[in-house]
Design a protein around this motif. Structure first.
Motif, short mmCIF file in Angstrom:
data_model
loop_
_atom_site.label_atom_id
_atom_site.label_comp_id
_atom_site.label_asym_id
_atom_site.label_seq_id
_atom_site.Cartn_x
_atom_site.Cartn_y
_atom_site.Cartn_z
N ALA A 92 1.99 0.52 -14.17
CA ALA A 92 0.61 -0.13 -14.58
C ALA A 92 0.23 0.07 -15.95
O ALA A 92 -0.56 -0.54 -16.59
CB ALA A 92 -0.14 0.67 -13.54
N GLU A 93 0.76 1.29 -16.60
CA GLU A 93 0.57 1.66 -17.74
C GLU A 93 1.34 1.25 -18.90
O GLU A 93 1.11 1.34 -19.96
CB GLU A 93 0.28 3.20 -17.84
N ASN A 94 2.63 0.82 -18.48
CA ASN A 94 3.71 0.49 -19.44
C ASN A 94 4.26 -0.94 -18.96
O ASN A 94 5.41 -1.19 -18.41
CB ASN A 94 4.88 1.47 -19.33
N GLY A 95 3.53 -2.07 -19.47
CA GLY A 95 4.02 -3.39 -19.32
C GLY A 95 5.13 -3.79 -19.95
O GLY A 95 5.96 -4.43 -19.03
N GLU A 96 5.63 -3.18 -20.99
CA GLU A 96 6.69 -3.89 -21.76
C GLU A 96 7.91 -3.10 -20.88
O GLU A 96 8.94 -3.78 -21.01
CB GLU A 96 6.61 -3.20 -23.18
N GLN A 97 7.84 -1.66 -20.60
CA GLN A 97 9.07 -1.44 -19.91
C GLN A 97 9.20 -1.87 -18.38
O GLN A 97 10.32 -2.18 -18.08
CB GLN A 97 8.75 0.25 -19.59
N PHE A 98 7.94 -2.32 -17.79
CA PHE A 98 8.34 -3.03 -16.55
C PHE A 98 9.35 -4.43 -16.70
O PHE A 98 9.96 -4.50 -16.21
CB PHE A 98 6.77 -3.39 -15.91
N ASP A 99 8.73 -4.85 -17.97
CA ASP A 99 9.60 -6.26 -18.19
C ASP A 99 10.88 -5.98 -18.53
O ASP A 99 11.79 -6.71 -17.68
CB ASP A 99 8.90 -6.98 -19.60
N MET B 205 0.87 -1.25 -0.05
CA MET B 205 -0.11 0.14 0.00
C MET B 205 0.85 1.30 -0.14
O MET B 205 0.44 2.30 -0.36
CB MET B 205 -0.79 -0.18 1.16
N ALA B 206 2.06 1.31 0.44
CA ALA B 206 3.07 2.15 0.60
C ALA B 206 3.47 2.89 -0.73
O ALA B 206 3.56 4.09 -1.13
CB ALA B 206 4.35 1.93 1.35
N LEU B 207 3.13 1.72 -1.79
CA LEU B 207 3.41 2.31 -2.98
C LEU B 207 2.37 2.98 -3.75
O LEU B 207 2.57 3.75 -4.96
CB LEU B 207 3.75 0.92 -4.04
N ILE B 208 1.18 3.13 -3.29
CA ILE B 208 0.40 4.03 -3.70
C ILE B 208 0.08 5.23 -2.79
O ILE B 208 -0.59 6.23 -3.18
CB ILE B 208 -1.27 3.20 -4.10
N TRP B 209 0.40 5.02 -1.51
CA TRP B 209 0.04 6.02 -0.40
C TRP B 209 1.23 7.07 -0.69
O TRP B 209 0.95 8.59 -0.36
CB TRP B 209 0.13 5.56 0.96
N ASP B 210 2.37 6.65 -1.12
CA ASP B 210 3.54 7.91 -1.12
C ASP B 210 3.35 8.29 -2.64
O ASP B 210 3.57 7.63 -3.53
CB ASP B 210 4.73 7.19 -1.00
N PRO B 211 3.58 9.61 -2.68
CA PRO B 211 3.17 10.38 -4.01
C PRO B 211 4.38 9.76 -4.98
O PRO B 211 4.29 9.66 -6.15
CB PRO B 211 3.40 11.65 -3.59
N LYS B 212 5.62 9.60 -4.42
CA LYS B 212 6.95 9.30 -5.17
C LYS B 212 6.47 8.04 -5.65
O LYS B 212 7.08 7.72 -6.98
CB LYS B 212 8.13 9.77 -4.64
N PHE B 213 6.46 7.17 -4.83
CA PHE B 213 6.21 5.53 -5.26
C PHE B 213 4.95 5.61 -6.25
O PHE B 213 4.96 4.73 -7.15
CB PHE B 213 6.24 4.88 -3.96
N ARG B 214 3.92 6.15 -6.09
CA ARG B 214 2.59 6.10 -6.61
C ARG B 214 2.84 6.65 -8.16
O ARG B 214 2.42 5.96 -9.11
CB ARG B 214 1.50 7.29 -6.20
N LYS B 215 3.67 7.48 -8.53
CA LYS B 215 4.12 8.09 -9.74
C LYS B 215 4.89 6.70 -10.51
O LYS B 215 4.45 6.40 -11.67
CB LYS B 215 5.11 9.00 -9.69
N ILE B 216 5.77 5.97 -9.80
CA ILE B 216 6.43 4.82 -10.42
C ILE B 216 5.48 3.58 -10.89
O ILE B 216 5.42 3.04 -11.65
CB ILE B 216 7.44 4.34 -9.42
#
Length: 104
Positions: free
Chosen positions: A68-75, A52-63
């Motif tokens: 979430a929007e760029n699956g190929e880049q995540f890979d 949940m910290a990944l969505i609560w913290d503004p900097k982590f939420r951005k990542i």
């Protein structure tokens, strides 16, 4: 660990679904006698406080939103990070004419 449930609906599939689930669901604190964890509206999926910290913290939420929007880049980023971790401190690849596993 005392936690219960999967993070995604396809826990054995490599994808960016984890990041999509984090952002697309409404997470509530699970009411039970176990350790703090969060559940989606269906009660099928769970997240830990560290997730949940990944969505609560503004900097982590951005990542999180980016992956979430760029699956190929995540890979690609995951592959590069995983390779770096598995080769950390291994010098066999630096000067070898052949891969370390080459039998001939």
């Amino acid at each position: 660990s005392g936690y219960s449930g999967p993070w995604t609906r396809a826990p054995t599939t490599f994808s960016n679904e984890y990041y999509r689930e984090l952002l697309e669901n409404t997470w509530t604190l699970k009411q039970w006698k176990g350790p703090d964890q969060f559940e989606d509206p269906t009660g099928d999926l769970m997240m830990l406080p560290s997730d949940m910290a990944l969505i609560w913290d503004p900097k982590f939420r951005k990542i999180t939103k980016y992956y979430a929007e760029n699956g190929e880049q995540f890979d690609k980023d995951f592959a590069a990070a995983f390779q770096k971790l598995t080769e950390l401190g291994v010098t066999a690849f630096e000067k070898a004419d052949k891969p370390w596993w080459w039998p001939f």
